[in-house]
Scaffold this active site. Structure first.
Site, short mmCIF file in Angstrom:
data_model
loop_
_atom_site.label_atom_id
_atom_site.label_comp_id
_atom_site.label_asym_id
_atom_site.label_seq_id
_atom_site.Cartn_x
_atom_site.Cartn_y
_atom_site.Cartn_z
N GLY A 45 0.82 -1.22 0.00
CA GLY A 45 0.00 0.00 0.00
C GLY A 45 0.85 1.26 0.00
CB CYS A 46 3.77 2.24 2.03
SG CYS A 46 2.95 2.04 3.63
CB THR A 47 5.09 0.39 -2.87
OG1 THR A 47 6.02 -0.09 -1.89
CG2 THR A 47 5.77 0.49 -4.22
#
Length: 155
Positions: A45-47
């Protein structure tokens, strides 16, 4: 936990960033600042979120905004993350968690019945006067960058 609301003065941010140097919110007077908090470098998700903000970096700049990503990862981890995905936004390191606390994103989480402390995915839009113009809590990544950009343009 800090409870910030739209219209409140944005808490101070003065953090080291990838590539060296410090980023200081007090040096952005007159500019719109998007600060997005994310749990951890190089997770799915962060990527996706970091790539989304990178893809729209020019549009944010055109709308008069800078975008900063903040997590508790070290500057060295941020640099690896940035290089791996060719990210084009500054990643700030809040290793001691002070800024995360000030923005109320260091929260108790629950995964598979296990409680732990972590960063809630959240985004703050700060106006040119240093006040909070909009807050997104418990962010879901799909469509988020576009929603933030729309708000920046409307400000």
């Amino acid at each position: 936990m800090t409870n910030l609301n739209v219209g409140d003065p944005a808490p101070a941010i003065n953090l080291p960033r990838d590539g060296g140097g410090m980023v200081d919110l007090s040096e952005t007077k007159g500019m719109k600042v998007v600060v997005y908090f994310y749990p951890k470098d190089d997770t799915p998700g962060c990527t996706k979120e970091a790539i989304g903000f990178t893809e729209q970096a020019a549009a944010f700049a055109e709308a008069g905004a800078v975008v900063w990503g903040v997590s508790k990862d070290s500057v060295a981890k941020h640099e690896k993350f940035r290089a791996k995905y060719e990210l084009g936004i500054p990643l700030l390191s809040d290793e001691d968690g002070t800024v995360c606390e000030d923005y109320g994103v260091w929260v108790e989480k629950n995964m598979y019945g296990k409680k732990y402390m972590g960063i809630e995915r959240a985004t703050y839009l700060i106006d040119g006067d240093g006040k909070i113009a909009q807050i997104w809590r418990k962010v879901k990544v799909p469509g988020h960058v576009d929603a933030v950009l729309e708000s920046v343009r409307a400000l």
